[in-house]
Design an enzyme around this catalytic site. Structure first.
Site, mmCIF file in Angstrom:
data_model
loop_
_atom_site.group_PDB
_atom_site.id
_atom_site.type_symbol
_atom_site.label_atom_id
_atom_site.label_comp_id
_atom_site.label_asym_id
_atom_site.label_seq_id
_atom_site.Cartn_x
_atom_site.Cartn_y
_atom_site.Cartn_z
ATOM 1 N N ASN A 1 0.865 -1.178 0.000
ATOM 2 C CA ASN A 1 0.000 0.000 0.000
ATOM 3 C C ASN A 1 0.903 1.230 0.000
ATOM 4 O OD1 ASN A 1 -1.840 2.018 0.447
ATOM 5 N ND2 ASN A 1 -2.355 1.383 2.543
ATOM 6 N N TRP A 2 0.981 1.876 -1.147
ATOM 7 C CA TRP A 2 1.924 2.999 -1.276
ATOM 8 C C TRP A 2 1.389 4.290 -0.670
ATOM 9 C CZ3 TRP A 2 4.429 2.800 -6.862
ATOM 10 C CH2 TRP A 2 5.080 1.565 -7.022
ATOM 11 N N LYS A 3 0.115 4.322 -0.341
ATOM 12 C CA LYS A 3 -0.493 5.527 0.243
ATOM 13 C C LYS A 3 -0.216 6.742 -0.641
ATOM 14 C CE LYS A 3 -0.067 3.200 4.640
ATOM 15 N NZ LYS A 3 0.133 3.245 6.076
ATOM 16 N N HIS B 1 -9.282 1.052 4.929
ATOM 17 C CA HIS B 1 -8.001 1.301 5.586
ATOM 18 C C HIS B 1 -8.196 2.262 6.763
ATOM 19 C CE1 HIS B 1 -3.927 2.545 6.387
ATOM 20 N NE2 HIS B 1 -3.560 1.420 5.821
ATOM 21 N N GLU C 1 -6.589 4.680 7.799
ATOM 22 C CA GLU C 1 -6.400 6.110 7.502
ATOM 23 C C GLU C 1 -7.641 6.685 6.830
ATOM 24 O OE1 GLU C 1 -2.682 5.512 5.474
ATOM 25 O OE2 GLU C 1 -1.817 4.884 7.391
ATOM 26 N N GLU D 1 -5.243 -5.002 10.669
ATOM 27 C CA GLU D 1 -4.206 -3.996 10.869
ATOM 28 C C GLU D 1 -4.461 -3.233 12.169
ATOM 29 O OE1 GLU D 1 -2.242 -2.854 6.888
ATOM 30 O OE2 GLU D 1 -4.027 -1.622 7.113
ATOM 31 N N GLY E 1 2.574 2.250 10.651
ATOM 32 C CA GLY E 1 3.491 3.365 10.455
ATOM 33 C C GLY E 1 4.197 3.806 11.728
ATOM 34 N N SER F 1 3.628 -2.199 10.184
ATOM 35 C CA SER F 1 5.081 -2.222 10.367
ATOM 36 C C SER F 1 5.726 -3.578 10.059
ATOM 37 C CB SER F 1 5.467 -1.755 11.781
ATOM 38 O OG SER F 1 5.002 -0.433 11.999
ATOM 39 N N GLY G 1 2.985 -1.192 4.216
ATOM 40 C CA GLY G 1 3.020 0.232 3.901
ATOM 41 C C GLY G 1 4.447 0.675 3.613
ATOM 42 N N GLY G 2 5.089 1.274 4.611
ATOM 43 C CA GLY G 2 6.414 1.871 4.436
ATOM 44 C C GLY G 2 7.416 0.986 3.703
HETATM 45 P P1 PGA Z 1 3.000 0.209 7.566
HETATM 46 O O1 PGA Z 1 1.541 0.404 6.952
HETATM 47 O O2 PGA Z 1 3.559 -1.057 7.021
HETATM 48 O O3 PGA Z 1 3.781 1.432 7.135
HETATM 49 O O4 PGA Z 1 2.833 0.159 9.058
HETATM 50 C C1 PGA Z 1 0.679 -0.678 6.815
HETATM 51 C C2 PGA Z 1 -0.626 -0.211 6.235
HETATM 52 O O5 PGA Z 1 -1.070 0.900 6.538
HETATM 53 O O6 PGA Z 1 -1.269 -0.944 5.426
#
Ligand code: PGA
Length: 249
Positions: A9-11, A94, A96, A166, A172, A212, A233-234
């Protein structure tokens, strides 16, 4: 046998040229794997991404979609728009989107219904906040998120659903649920689905862990029997890290 999946997930990261660079590197370095590999760049780069990956098994997926078929929803993207560019999977729910864009369980339930009606595969995210875990409410919160958004669906559509647990406190933050915490919750999720539907559906749905996940912890998390992969994510923004995570599965 349920699918193993690693999804990035590149956001809101990577412009067009950065997207092309990262995808070219990923396509070149993609290891042999039985897992499905997916990437979710930002909307405006989805077409570009599908073109970059024309000859790759990596699937391009969307980070979101609207529940309406079309109409006066400025700034939004419909299921048909995604399908028209060859994008057949969307992340929905998600944390966010829930936290910053007011997406409630009721809104997410509508998005899921629309996506499935259009034959778009849903990668549905959910998970508790830190306070929920501290107060011991995490199982109840997860159960209600699943119930409110998914448990009115007909059993027949569950083959088009992938779940991503999640925990919000691990997204993050560098903090990861321990492999035991992930396994405990994933087993609980499967039990909850068994109660709402059948053991067969619960056994067949892929449940990813997100929060993470990194090259250093992926192997241990993925070794748990009810963890079928990860939503990353990251670490999905760096080709070598994402490739290492794919290798871990
Ligand atoms: P993260 O994000 O790996 O940076 O914690 C995961 C996500 O939001 O899907």
């Amino acid at each position: 046998m349920r699918s193993k999946i690693v999804a990035g997930n590149w956001k809101m990261n990577k412009n067009l040229s950065e997207t092309e660079t990262l995808l070219a590197e990923l396509a070149a370095k993609l290891p042999d794997t039985n897992a499905e590999v997916m990437v979710a760049p930002t909307y405006i780069n989805l077409i570009g991404a599908t073109r970059c990956l024309e000859n790759s098994t990596i699937e391009v997926i969307a980070q979101n979609m609207h529940f309406a078929e079309s109409g006066a929803f400025t700034g939004e993207i419909s299921a048909d728009m995604l399908l028209s560019i060859g994008v057949n999977t969307a992340i929905i729910g998600h944390s966010e989107r829930r936290a910053y864009f007011g997406e409630t369980d009721a809104i997410l339930a509508k998005k899921v219904v629309t996506a499935l009606a259009k034959n778009i595969r849903v990668l549905f995210c959910f998970g508790e906040e830190l306070e929920d875990r501290k107060s011991g409410n995490h199982f109840a919160v997860v159960e209600s998120q699943l119930k409110n958004a998914l448990f009115s669906l007909d059993a027949s559509v569950w083959s088009k659903i992938v779940l991503a647990y999640e925990p919000v406190w691990a997204i993050g933050t560098g903090e990861t649920a321990s492999p035991e915490q992930a396994q405990e919750m994933h087993a609980f999720i499967r039990k909850t689905i068994t109660e709402a539907y059948t053991t067969k559906i619960a056994d067949q749905v892929s449940i990813l862990y997100g929060g993470s996940v990194k090259p250093g912890n992926a192997t241990e998390i993925f070794s748990k029997p009810d963890v079928d992969g990860g939503l990353i994510g990251g670490a999905s923004l760096v080709a070598d890290d994402f490739v290492a995570i794919i290798k871990a599965i």
